[in-house]
Design a protein around this motif. Structure first.
Motif, PDB file in Angstrom:
ATOM      1  N   LEU A 110      -1.533 -49.111   0.268  1.00 30.84           N
ATOM      2  CA  LEU A 110      -2.753 -48.451  -0.189  1.00 30.84           C
ATOM      3  C   LEU A 110      -3.713 -48.474   0.992  1.00 30.84           C
ATOM      4  CD1 LEU A 110      -3.840 -47.233  -2.890  1.00 30.84           C
ATOM      5  CD2 LEU A 110      -5.122 -49.358  -3.162  1.00 30.84           C
ATOM      6  N   VAL A 111      -4.277 -47.295   1.321  1.00 32.93           N
ATOM      7  CA  VAL A 111      -5.164 -47.158   2.478  1.00 32.93           C
ATOM      8  C   VAL A 111      -6.449 -46.455   2.056  1.00 32.93           C
ATOM      9  CG1 VAL A 111      -3.286 -47.208   4.167  1.00 32.93           C
ATOM     10  CG2 VAL A 111      -4.013 -45.015   3.201  1.00 32.93           C
ATOM     11  N   PRO A 112      -7.527 -46.607   2.849  1.00 34.34           N
ATOM     12  CA  PRO A 112      -8.832 -46.099   2.422  1.00 34.34           C
ATOM     13  C   PRO A 112      -9.088 -44.612   2.655  1.00 34.34           C
ATOM     14  CG  PRO A 112      -9.061 -47.343   4.446  1.00 34.34           C
ATOM     15  CD  PRO A 112      -7.634 -47.470   4.014  1.00 34.34           C
ATOM     16  N   TYR A 113      -8.293 -43.942   3.492  1.00 33.34           N
ATOM     17  CA  TYR A 113      -8.583 -42.530   3.763  1.00 33.34           C
ATOM     18  C   TYR A 113      -7.302 -41.712   3.878  1.00 33.34           C
ATOM     19  CZ  TYR A 113      -7.903 -44.231   8.565  1.00 33.34           C
ATOM     20  OH  TYR A 113      -7.399 -44.828   9.684  1.00 33.34           O
ATOM     21  N   PHE A 114      -7.440 -40.436   3.598  1.00 38.22           N
ATOM     22  CA  PHE A 114      -6.312 -39.508   3.594  1.00 38.22           C
ATOM     23  C   PHE A 114      -5.687 -39.418   4.982  1.00 38.22           C
ATOM     24  CE2 PHE A 114      -4.260 -35.388   3.890  1.00 38.22           C
ATOM     25  CZ  PHE A 114      -3.537 -35.355   2.716  1.00 38.22           C
ATOM     26  N   GLY A 115      -4.373 -39.463   5.033  1.00 36.06           N
ATOM     27  CA  GLY A 115      -3.648 -39.306   6.279  1.00 36.06           C
ATOM     28  C   GLY A 115      -3.393 -40.590   7.038  1.00 36.06           C
ATOM     29  N   ALA A 116      -4.049 -41.669   6.645  1.00 35.67           N
ATOM     30  CA  ALA A 116      -3.861 -42.948   7.351  1.00 35.67           C
ATOM     31  C   ALA A 116      -2.390 -43.339   7.309  1.00 35.67           C
ATOM     32  CB  ALA A 116      -4.714 -44.036   6.717  1.00 35.67           C
ATOM     33  N   CYS A 117      -1.870 -43.779   8.426  1.00 39.72           N
ATOM     34  CA  CYS A 117      -0.496 -44.253   8.599  1.00 39.72           C
ATOM     35  C   CYS A 117       0.529 -43.116   8.666  1.00 39.72           C
ATOM     36  CB  CYS A 117      -0.066 -45.223   7.498  1.00 39.72           C
ATOM     37  SG  CYS A 117      -1.077 -46.688   7.354  1.00 39.72           S
ATOM     38  N   ILE A 118       0.168 -41.934   8.243  1.00 39.09           N
ATOM     39  CA  ILE A 118       1.124 -40.826   8.242  1.00 39.09           C
ATOM     40  C   ILE A 118       0.734 -39.787   9.298  1.00 39.09           C
ATOM     41  CG2 ILE A 118       2.047 -38.905   6.886  1.00 39.09           C
ATOM     42  CD1 ILE A 118       1.906 -40.739   4.452  1.00 39.09           C
ATOM     43  N   HIS A 119      -0.497 -39.285   9.232  1.00 44.93           N
ATOM     44  CA  HIS A 119      -0.957 -38.261  10.168  1.00 44.93           C
ATOM     45  C   HIS A 119      -1.822 -38.826  11.286  1.00 44.93           C
ATOM     46  CE1 HIS A 119       0.655 -35.309   7.490  1.00 44.93           C
ATOM     47  NE2 HIS A 119      -0.099 -35.731   6.500  1.00 44.93           N
ATOM     48  N   THR A 120      -2.214 -40.071  11.182  1.00 41.44           N
ATOM     49  CA  THR A 120      -3.067 -40.715  12.180  1.00 41.44           C
ATOM     50  C   THR A 120      -2.529 -42.112  12.425  1.00 41.44           C
ATOM     51  OG1 THR A 120      -4.542 -41.667  10.518  1.00 41.44           O
ATOM     52  CG2 THR A 120      -5.117 -39.476  11.334  1.00 41.44           C
ATOM     53  N   PRO A 121      -2.979 -42.758  13.493  1.00 42.75           N
ATOM     54  CA  PRO A 121      -2.571 -44.165  13.645  1.00 42.75           C
ATOM     55  C   PRO A 121      -3.046 -44.980  12.447  1.00 42.75           C
ATOM     56  CG  PRO A 121      -3.603 -43.346  15.657  1.00 42.75           C
ATOM     57  CD  PRO A 121      -3.804 -42.295  14.598  1.00 42.75           C
ATOM     58  N   PRO A 122      -2.338 -46.060  12.144  1.00 42.43           N
ATOM     59  CA  PRO A 122      -2.750 -46.880  11.004  1.00 42.43           C
ATOM     60  C   PRO A 122      -4.118 -47.511  11.227  1.00 42.43           C
ATOM     61  CG  PRO A 122      -0.806 -47.814  12.092  1.00 42.43           C
ATOM     62  CD  PRO A 122      -1.145 -46.559  12.805  1.00 42.43           C
ATOM     63  N   PRO A 123      -4.848 -47.721  10.146  1.00 42.23           N
ATOM     64  CA  PRO A 123      -6.135 -48.424  10.248  1.00 42.23           C
ATOM     65  C   PRO A 123      -5.900 -49.903  10.564  1.00 42.23           C
ATOM     66  CG  PRO A 123      -5.667 -47.843   7.966  1.00 42.23           C
ATOM     67  CD  PRO A 123      -4.551 -47.297   8.785  1.00 42.23           C
ATOM     68  N   PRO A 124      -6.977 -50.660  10.757  1.00 40.51           N
ATOM     69  CA  PRO A 124      -6.814 -52.105  10.960  1.00 40.51           C
ATOM     70  C   PRO A 124      -6.079 -52.737   9.775  1.00 40.51           C
ATOM     71  CG  PRO A 124      -9.081 -51.438  11.395  1.00 40.51           C
ATOM     72  CD  PRO A 124      -8.385 -50.247  10.804  1.00 40.51           C
ATOM     73  N   ALA A 125      -5.408 -53.845  10.049  1.00 35.66           N
ATOM     74  CA  ALA A 125      -4.631 -54.523   9.007  1.00 35.66           C
ATOM     75  C   ALA A 125      -5.486 -54.883   7.795  1.00 35.66           C
ATOM     76  CB  ALA A 125      -3.980 -55.783   9.580  1.00 35.66           C
ATOM     77  N   ASN A 126      -6.769 -55.180   8.005  1.00 37.43           N
ATOM     78  CA  ASN A 126      -7.627 -55.529   6.870  1.00 37.43           C
ATOM     79  C   ASN A 126      -8.065 -54.304   6.066  1.00 37.43           C
ATOM     80  OD1 ASN A 126      -9.665 -54.505   8.538  1.00 37.43           O
ATOM     81  ND2 ASN A 126     -10.451 -56.537   9.054  1.00 37.43           N
TER      82      ASN A 126
END
Length: 178
Positions: A110-126
């Motif tokens: 579960l990530v905070p914004y659309f595209g995180a980890c798929i279309h953009t680099p992953p967000p911080p681990a936290n």
């Protein structure tokens, strides 16, 4: 008097047959509450310095790659906020599947914004939560669906192909975001 005592005892006996409520109250939280404020300030300062240094560089410059690696390492090791560890929370976010077909059968991120980890680099681990759906009655979700998840939050450092997590959420309930 005996009649009132008999009624009271009968009432107490009936109440004892009612199972206790296991319902928990899930506190709705926001993603920024999962980031320690001091770490956020330090990272923002460091990020600003890196951007300033990179102004005169081309994308092909090896120093850009070195800066990215430094930032990626800092994000992968991002500290957690302990405020909600072990507590029932409710959080909304976007689904990032961990299986190849992108149709979830087990756990997901579960990530905070659309595209995180798929279309953009992953967000911080936290800012990445590994979600373990309930054993039964789990909501069927797909890549980038937006959902609410209720569950107990814990710390969990897991490296996946999609990013590194700092949290784990044992889901009690998952519903579409509306």
């Amino acid at each position: 008097m005996k009649k009132n005592l008999l009624i009271a005892l009968s009432f107490l006996a009936l109440i004892s047959l009612i199972p206790p409520s296991h319902a928990q109250t899930y506190k709705e939280i926001f993603w920024d509450e999962l980031i320690p404020p001091e770490w956020a300030r330090q990272t923002a300062k460091e990020f600003a310095k890196l951007f300033k240094k990179s102004d005169s560089m081309q994308d092909s410059d090896p120093r850009i790659d070195a800066m990215y690696e430094k930032l990626r390492k800092r994000w992968d090791e991002a500290p957690i906020s302990k405020k909600y560890i072990g507590k029932p929370i409710r959080i909304s976010g976007y689904v990032v599947p961990l299986d190849a077909e992108r149709s979830l059968s087990l756990e997901f991120l579960l990530v905070p914004y659309f595209g995180a980890c798929i279309h953009t680099p992953p967000p911080p681990a936290n800012q990445i939560i590994l979600v373990i759906p309930p054993a039964t009655g789990a909501l069927k979700v797909r890549s980038m669906d937006t959902i609410w998840v209720d569950g107990i939050l814990s710390e969990s450092r897991v490296a996946t192909d999609m990013g590194r997590t700092a949290y784990r959420l044992e889901a009690a309930k998952m519903v579409p975001f509306k």
